[in-house]
Motif scaffolding. Structure first.
Motif, short mmCIF file in Angstrom:
data_model
loop_
_atom_site.label_atom_id
_atom_site.label_comp_id
_atom_site.label_asym_id
_atom_site.label_seq_id
_atom_site.Cartn_x
_atom_site.Cartn_y
_atom_site.Cartn_z
N GLU A 296 12.41 -42.38 26.06
CA GLU A 296 12.72 -43.63 26.63
C GLU A 296 13.58 -44.51 26.07
O GLU A 296 13.04 -45.71 25.70
N CYS A 297 14.71 -44.13 25.34
CA CYS A 297 15.51 -44.97 24.53
C CYS A 297 16.82 -44.89 25.35
O CYS A 297 17.12 -43.93 26.42
N ASP A 298 17.82 -45.57 24.93
CA ASP A 298 19.26 -45.60 25.38
C ASP A 298 20.04 -44.34 25.04
O ASP A 298 19.59 -43.50 24.00
N MET A 299 21.04 -44.37 25.58
CA MET A 299 21.96 -43.09 25.31
C MET A 299 22.49 -42.78 23.91
O MET A 299 22.66 -42.00 23.45
N TYR A 300 22.71 -44.26 23.22
CA TYR A 300 23.27 -44.24 22.05
C TYR A 300 22.48 -43.74 21.09
O TYR A 300 22.65 -42.89 20.05
N THR A 301 21.06 -44.18 21.04
CA THR A 301 20.08 -43.71 20.04
C THR A 301 19.76 -42.09 20.46
O THR A 301 19.75 -41.48 19.51
N ALA A 302 19.84 -41.83 21.75
CA ALA A 302 19.60 -40.24 22.13
C ALA A 302 20.48 -39.50 21.34
O ALA A 302 20.21 -38.51 20.88
N ASP A 303 21.89 -39.98 21.48
CA ASP A 303 22.97 -39.24 20.92
C ASP A 303 22.80 -39.08 19.34
O ASP A 303 23.03 -38.00 18.77
N MET A 304 22.54 -39.93 18.65
CA MET A 304 22.06 -39.96 17.07
C MET A 304 20.86 -38.71 16.89
O MET A 304 21.20 -37.98 15.99
N TRP A 305 20.05 -38.72 17.76
CA TRP A 305 18.82 -37.79 17.57
C TRP A 305 19.74 -36.13 17.99
O TRP A 305 19.21 -35.20 17.28
N ARG A 306 20.45 -36.32 18.85
CA ARG A 306 21.38 -35.16 19.17
C ARG A 306 21.87 -34.49 18.04
O ARG A 306 22.04 -33.32 17.59
N ARG A 307 22.70 -35.18 17.45
CA ARG A 307 23.40 -35.06 16.21
C ARG A 307 22.55 -34.59 15.02
O ARG A 307 22.94 -33.75 14.43
N ALA A 308 21.40 -34.99 14.94
CA ALA A 308 20.37 -34.40 13.87
C ALA A 308 20.10 -33.13 14.03
O ALA A 308 20.14 -32.28 12.94
N PHE A 309 19.90 -32.54 15.60
CA PHE A 309 19.67 -31.11 15.78
C PHE A 309 20.96 -30.42 15.35
O PHE A 309 20.78 -29.13 15.00
N ALA A 310 21.96 -31.00 15.82
CA ALA A 310 23.22 -30.07 15.82
C ALA A 310 23.65 -29.81 14.29
O ALA A 310 24.20 -28.79 14.02
N LYS A 311 23.27 -30.89 13.35
CA LYS A 311 23.62 -30.68 12.02
C LYS A 311 22.22 -30.09 11.37
O LYS A 311 22.42 -30.23 10.17
N ARG A 312 21.22 -29.91 12.05
CA ARG A 312 19.90 -29.25 11.22
C ARG A 312 19.50 -30.25 10.06
O ARG A 312 19.36 -29.90 9.02
N LEU A 337 16.53 -28.00 22.02
CA LEU A 337 17.35 -28.87 21.02
C LEU A 337 17.77 -27.98 19.70
O LEU A 337 18.78 -28.33 19.24
N ARG A 338 16.98 -27.04 19.23
CA ARG A 338 17.04 -26.32 18.05
C ARG A 338 18.42 -25.49 18.28
O ARG A 338 18.97 -25.07 17.38
N GLU A 339 18.55 -25.33 19.41
CA GLU A 339 19.69 -24.44 19.81
C GLU A 339 21.27 -25.13 19.59
O GLU A 339 22.18 -24.16 19.49
N LEU A 340 21.21 -26.21 19.61
CA LEU A 340 22.36 -27.15 19.19
C LEU A 340 22.97 -26.75 18.10
O LEU A 340 24.07 -26.83 18.07
N SER A 341 22.40 -26.37 17.11
CA SER A 341 23.04 -25.86 15.59
C SER A 341 23.84 -24.62 15.69
O SER A 341 24.63 -24.49 14.91
N HIS A 342 23.60 -23.93 16.91
CA HIS A 342 24.53 -22.64 17.12
C HIS A 342 25.85 -23.08 17.89
O HIS A 342 26.46 -21.81 18.02
N PHE A 343 25.98 -24.11 18.52
CA PHE A 343 27.16 -24.07 19.36
C PHE A 343 27.42 -25.59 19.52
O PHE A 343 26.55 -26.36 18.77
N GLY A 344 28.53 -25.90 20.05
CA GLY A 344 28.83 -27.44 20.04
C GLY A 344 29.86 -27.63 21.37
O GLY A 344 31.12 -27.60 21.14
N LEU A 345 29.61 -27.84 22.42
CA LEU A 345 30.42 -28.20 23.49
C LEU A 345 29.96 -29.22 24.21
O LEU A 345 28.82 -28.91 24.96
N CYS A 346 30.90 -30.16 24.53
CA CYS A 346 30.19 -31.26 25.38
C CYS A 346 30.91 -31.14 26.91
O CYS A 346 31.72 -30.04 27.15
N ARG A 347 30.39 -31.74 27.84
CA ARG A 347 30.66 -31.48 29.22
C ARG A 347 32.14 -31.70 29.40
O ARG A 347 32.77 -30.87 30.11
N ALA A 348 32.76 -32.55 28.78
CA ALA A 348 34.09 -33.07 28.97
C ALA A 348 35.11 -31.88 28.45
O ALA A 348 36.02 -31.42 29.25
#
Length: 362
Positions: A296-312, A337-348
């Motif tokens: 229940e947070c904003d998208m900006y905060t959520a993206d920082m958590w996403r980056r944490a998973f992507a960078k392990r 979310l743990r699978e984010l460290s194996h790839f990286g592709l945004c929708r755009a």
């Protein structure tokens, strides 16, 4: 944004597509930098620009591979003495350091792959060779040009940084640390192929076309640049591609190929584009939305958590686990979310690549 628009004004006769998260930006769409409308595609701006990030966003441009040099030369002509290509530092790793150490200590002839020091050096030199190898590890081996990164300065390029013709002695990491704005002028063979066949914009191809769907559904993709790998072939068959949007989905599931790979195409044998489960993270943007919902947070905060998973970042991941506690979706969310460290592709990025593959198949 203005600088990229200036570059595109120099290349109105050459097609381009944006790479990466630039398509997440409404400003890029309004300025004609990207032809992807992020509002229509429901792409969060946080994937491109985020006040919580400590680095600058990228706007990367793909041009036909045989026109890359033309684009760069126009840039150098437009900003003479103020524009330069970024360097790429090739570092010594274990094998190259070992080979260099052996040569420095007198090893003759061609060194076979996987050689041992005792095969090419006298016994009294082996200890020194091991010392030299350890010393070389992580040091610069040579300097090459970055595949497409350029810098445009407000004033003349500092003479102390010039290395050869239109090249600067900064790599992409140093550029980022110094907060210079690097623009990537990249080469795309798929775009070259399409431009030779048909010069209409990617947006002009239909969302649905039966012949194209049939071709992709059969996995008949040999010669469709960007879409002809064995994994893509199997996935197109499994998904029974029905539209351009399905092509985007397939692109995100398979590309780019990472060291550990994305899901194997065999995992999708019983799937269709309509039945992919809700908790599957297909795009990085899905992860942002998933995290925003569960915390229940904003998208900006959520993206920082996403980056944490992507960078392990295990410390941040542990914090995230503490935050979600015993949430009913805890296990499925963490697994996705743990699978984010194996790839990286945004929708755009996936949308632009998917459009290209669809157009080539069409």
């Amino acid at each position: 944004f203005l600088r990229v628009r200036e570059i595109l004004d120099l290349t109105t006769d050459i097609p381009h597509i944006t790479r990466g998260s630039a398509g997440s930006s409404l400003v890029c769409w309004l300025m004609g930098i990207s032809d992807l409308d992020p509002v229509a595609e429901n792409i969060p701006i946080a994937r491109f620009m985020n006040p919580k990030r400590d680095d600058l966003p990228d706007i990367d441009l793909d041009f036909p591979h045989w026109q890359q040099a033309t684009v760069m030369n126009r840039i150098f002509k437009r900003w003479p003495g103020r524009s330069a290509r970024v360097s790429n530092y090739v570092m010594y790793k274990e094998k190259s350091a070992k080979r260099e150490a052996a040569k420095r200590l007198g090893a003759k002839g061609t060194l076979k792959r996987g050689f041992e020091f005792n095969q090419v050096l006298p016994p009294e030199e082996i200890e020194e060779a091991e010392r030299v190898t350890a010393k070389l590890m992580g040091k610069k081996r040579c300097i090459s040009k970055h595949c497409g990164g350029i810098l445009i300065f407000d004033r003349a390029v500092p003479k102390s940084l010039i290395n050869g013709d239109n090249q600067i002695l900064l790599d992409k990491y140093e550029t980022e640390d110094l907060e210079h704005f690097k623009i990537d002028i990249l080469a795309n063979r798929g775009l070259s192929q399409l431009w030779e066949i048909d010069q209409r914009p990617l947006t002009d191809y239909p969302e649905h076309d039966q012949a194209t769907s049939d071709l992709l559904g059969r996995g008949d993709v040999l010669g469709v640049t960007q879409g002809e790998s064995p994994a893509m072939k199997r996935l197109f068959r499994a998904l029974k591609v029905k539209s351009r949007s399905d092509c985007t989905l397939a692109t995100a599931l398979i590309r780019p190929v990472a060291t550990q790979g994305r899901r194997k195409a065999s995992a999708f044998q019983d799937w269709s584009a309509d039945t992919i489960q809700q908790d599957t993270v297909v795009f990085e943007d899905d992860a942002i939305t998933m995290i925003a919902d569960i915390l229940e947070c904003d998208m900006y905060t959520a993206d920082m958590w996403r980056r944490a998973f992507a960078k392990r970042n295990e410390e941040k991941i542990y914090e995230f686990m503490q935050l979600i506690g015993d949430h009913p979706k805890r296990d499925s969310v963490l697994s996705a979310l743990r699978e984010l460290s194996h790839f990286g592709l945004c929708r755009a990025h996936a949308t632009n690549l998917g459009r290209l593959i669809w157009a080539l198949a069409y």
